[in-house]
Scaffold this motif. Structure first.
Motif, short mmCIF file in Angstrom:
data_model
loop_
_atom_site.label_atom_id
_atom_site.label_comp_id
_atom_site.label_asym_id
_atom_site.label_seq_id
_atom_site.Cartn_x
_atom_site.Cartn_y
_atom_site.Cartn_z
N SER A 1 -10.15 -1.21 6.38
CA SER A 1 -9.90 0.05 6.18
C SER A 1 -9.74 0.23 4.77
CB SER A 1 -8.59 0.88 6.86
OG SER A 1 -7.44 -0.09 6.05
N LEU A 2 -9.15 -0.87 3.77
CA LEU A 2 -9.12 -0.94 2.61
C LEU A 2 -10.58 -0.87 2.01
CD1 LEU A 2 -5.84 -2.96 2.17
CD2 LEU A 2 -6.22 -0.32 2.12
N LEU B 1 0.87 -1.28 -0.08
CA LEU B 1 0.03 -0.01 0.07
C LEU B 1 0.94 1.14 -0.06
CD1 LEU B 1 -2.83 1.03 -0.05
CD2 LEU B 1 -2.85 0.98 2.48
N TRP B 2 1.96 1.34 0.76
CA TRP B 2 2.86 2.35 0.74
C TRP B 2 3.33 2.79 -0.59
CZ3 TRP B 2 4.19 6.17 4.19
CH2 TRP B 2 5.21 6.99 3.85
N ALA B 3 3.75 1.48 -1.26
CA ALA B 3 4.26 1.72 -2.52
C ALA B 3 3.32 2.15 -3.72
CB ALA B 3 4.76 0.26 -3.10
N VAL B 4 2.06 1.91 -3.35
CA VAL B 4 1.11 2.24 -4.52
C VAL B 4 0.35 3.83 -4.00
CG1 VAL B 4 0.95 0.09 -5.66
CG2 VAL B 4 -0.55 0.85 -3.65
N ASP B 5 -0.10 3.64 -2.69
CA ASP B 5 -0.74 4.72 -2.14
C ASP B 5 -0.27 5.26 -0.81
OD1 ASP B 5 -2.58 6.82 -1.77
OD2 ASP B 5 -4.30 5.52 -2.14
N SER B 6 0.82 6.04 -0.70
CA SER B 6 1.38 6.12 0.70
C SER B 6 0.62 6.97 1.42
CB SER B 6 2.62 6.99 0.33
OG SER B 6 2.68 8.15 -0.10
N PRO B 7 -0.18 7.89 1.10
CA PRO B 7 -1.10 8.70 2.04
C PRO B 7 -2.23 7.83 2.54
CG PRO B 7 -0.94 9.83 0.18
CD PRO B 7 -0.18 8.71 -0.27
N GLN B 8 -2.80 6.64 1.72
CA GLN B 8 -3.78 5.87 2.27
C GLN B 8 -3.08 4.67 3.29
OE1 GLN B 8 -7.05 5.64 1.77
NE2 GLN B 8 -6.93 3.99 3.44
N LEU C 1 -0.71 5.29 5.47
CA LEU C 1 -0.79 6.04 6.66
C LEU C 1 -2.15 6.21 7.32
CD1 LEU C 1 1.60 9.15 6.04
CD2 LEU C 1 2.23 7.02 7.01
N GLU C 2 -3.15 6.37 6.40
CA GLU C 2 -4.68 6.30 7.06
C GLU C 2 -5.11 5.00 7.52
OE1 GLU C 2 -7.14 8.10 4.22
OE2 GLU C 2 -5.93 9.93 4.02
N SER C 3 -4.67 4.08 6.78
CA SER C 3 -5.03 2.81 7.24
C SER C 3 -4.37 2.30 8.39
CB SER C 3 -4.58 1.58 6.05
OG SER C 3 -5.39 2.01 4.92
N ALA C 4 -3.02 2.77 8.54
CA ALA C 4 -2.25 2.40 9.81
C ALA C 4 -2.98 2.97 11.00
CB ALA C 4 -0.80 2.74 9.37
N ALA C 5 -3.34 4.21 10.79
CA ALA C 5 -4.01 5.07 11.72
C ALA C 5 -5.28 4.43 12.30
CB ALA C 5 -4.34 6.74 11.36
N PHE C 6 -6.11 3.95 10.95
CA PHE C 6 -7.67 3.36 11.31
C PHE C 6 -7.29 2.25 11.99
CE2 PHE C 6 -10.80 0.45 10.00
CZ PHE C 6 -11.77 1.19 10.04
N THR C 7 -6.16 1.44 11.69
CA THR C 7 -6.20 0.11 12.40
C THR C 7 -5.80 0.32 14.04
OG1 THR C 7 -5.42 -0.86 10.54
CG2 THR C 7 -4.59 -2.38 12.38
N LEU C 8 -4.87 1.23 14.04
CA LEU C 8 -4.61 1.59 15.58
C LEU C 8 -5.73 2.20 16.34
CD1 LEU C 8 -1.11 3.32 14.93
CD2 LEU C 8 -1.57 0.98 15.83
N GLU C 9 -6.49 2.97 15.66
CA GLU C 9 -7.66 3.43 16.52
C GLU C 9 -8.62 2.48 16.70
OE1 GLU C 9 -9.35 6.53 13.91
OE2 GLU C 9 -7.66 7.85 14.11
N ASN C 10 -8.84 1.55 15.81
CA ASN C 10 -9.61 0.25 16.37
C ASN C 10 -9.27 -0.56 17.34
OD1 ASN C 10 -12.38 0.27 14.26
ND2 ASN C 10 -10.84 1.28 13.09
#
Length: 342
Positions: free
Chosen positions: A236-237, A30-37, A39-48
């Motif tokens: 998140s994806l 995901l970082w290779a194809v869409d780095s902003p996403q 970060l958002e997915s990592a944040a979403f995972t940590l929040e949940n």
């Protein structure tokens, strides 16, 4: 106790863990194809994970205490010979409990660790994620009180269907040893546990029991933590790459077909239960059958991909497939029956 923990951690690092590799692989891709996403997915995972941590901690402590004190044999004994009544209680309690499809997993692991039979566990597993008190109020406000009542009855019905079907099938030994080794316990999952001697409620007074508690707590935390992390990451994806407009196009129309499609789409297409309510309300307002909306919400609540992955982590393939079939059957039946009643 610290020696036990260190031994478990070292054993875990000696061989690669496919779940952890999958988490790292998804994030790197995901970082290779869409780095902003990424970060958002990592944040979403940590929040949940933070949100679900109280449930996870409670299940870990309960399961560890039951095993360390020897109370698991007593708890399992309560269910022995009373499976039918416990199926009813589990289905009704599940329909009223405040657990989401992923939040219920730690509690299920604790029940399995205590040796609770599969039938009432399945009843609770199927009914719990569909509705809860807060969801009932929001559903009533969005789709009407009648729809909220129908959703509650569908949740209880799904639990009863799954519980009694598993109970009947288990009589022939078809579901023997279907709980994976290490899924919430070390030995004896899915059948009453037998330990010699009386339980020691103050288990911390004995070194051996303290070690048993530490082992159980660490194993359960690592096991459930990695699977829930992967589940929330995939969730998140789905929220980003599975647009609501596409779902709207698929679920439109009349007849039996929309109910069938809603059931099938609801299984993999994860939508947060609260976020799905306005979507379903909008679709019904555009002419979609209420039964199709109900089938979509029931199927999505029970067997979204993140929740299904967590189930797969706990049980073997045979029981996992049965779980999916029961969820599909209950969702389809609830939609068709609701259309007939309405």
């Amino acid at each position: 106790m610290s020696e036990v923990v260190m031994m478990r951690l070292k054993a875990g690092f000696r061989k690669p863990d496919l779940v952890i590799l999958a988490i790292v692989g998804v994030l790197l891709l995901l970082w290779a194809v869409d780095s902003p996403q990424a970060l958002e997915s990592a944040a979403f995972t940590l929040e949940n994970l933070w949100w679900i941590s109280p449930f996870l901690l409670a299940s870990v402590v309960i399961a560890g205490y039951a095993q360390a004190s020897g109370a698991d044999s007593l708890i399992a004994g309560v269910f022995k010979g009373r499976v039918v009544s416990m199926i009813f209680l589990a289905a009704f309690f599940g329909g009223l409990s405040p657990f989401c499809s992923c939040g219920v997993i730690p509690l299920i692991a604790a029940l399995l660790a205590m040796g609770v039979p599969l039938a009432p566990v399945m009843a609770f597993w199927l009914s719990s994620p569909v509705i809860d008190p807060a969801m009932f109020v929001l559903t009533a406000g969005t789709l009407g009180t009648g729809f909220a009542v129908a959703k509650t009855l569908a949740a209880i019905g799904a639990g009863l269907l799954g519980g009694f079907f598993v109970h009947a099938v288990a009589q022939g030994g078809f579901l023997r040893d279907q709980v994976k080794q290490g899924a919430g316990c070390n030995t004896g999952c899915g059948s009453p546990l037998a330990r010699a001697g009386r339980p020691n409620w103050a288990f911390w007074q004995e070194k051996e029991r303290r070690g048993r508690f530490a082992t159980s707590a660490l194993d359960n935390t690592l096991f459930l933590g990695k699977w829930l992390t992967l589940a929330f990451l995939l969730e998140s994806l789905m929220l980003v790459y599975l647009p609501g407009d596409l779902i709207s196009q698929v679920l439109g129309g009349s007849g039996v077909q929309p109910v069938v499609l809603a059931t099938l789409v609801g299984v993999p297409a994860y939508l947060n239960g609260y976020a799905a309510l306005p979507l379903v309300a909008g679709l019904i307002g555009q002419g979609m059958q209420p039964g199709a909306g109900l089938a979509f919400l029931v199927a999505g609540g029970i067997t979204s991909i993140p929740a299904a992955m967590a189930v797969f982590a706990l049980v073997r393939v045979r029981l996992f497939l049965l779980y999916l079939v029961l969820a599909l059957t209950a969702s389809l039946a609830s939609g068709l029956i609701y259309n007939l009643v309405v």
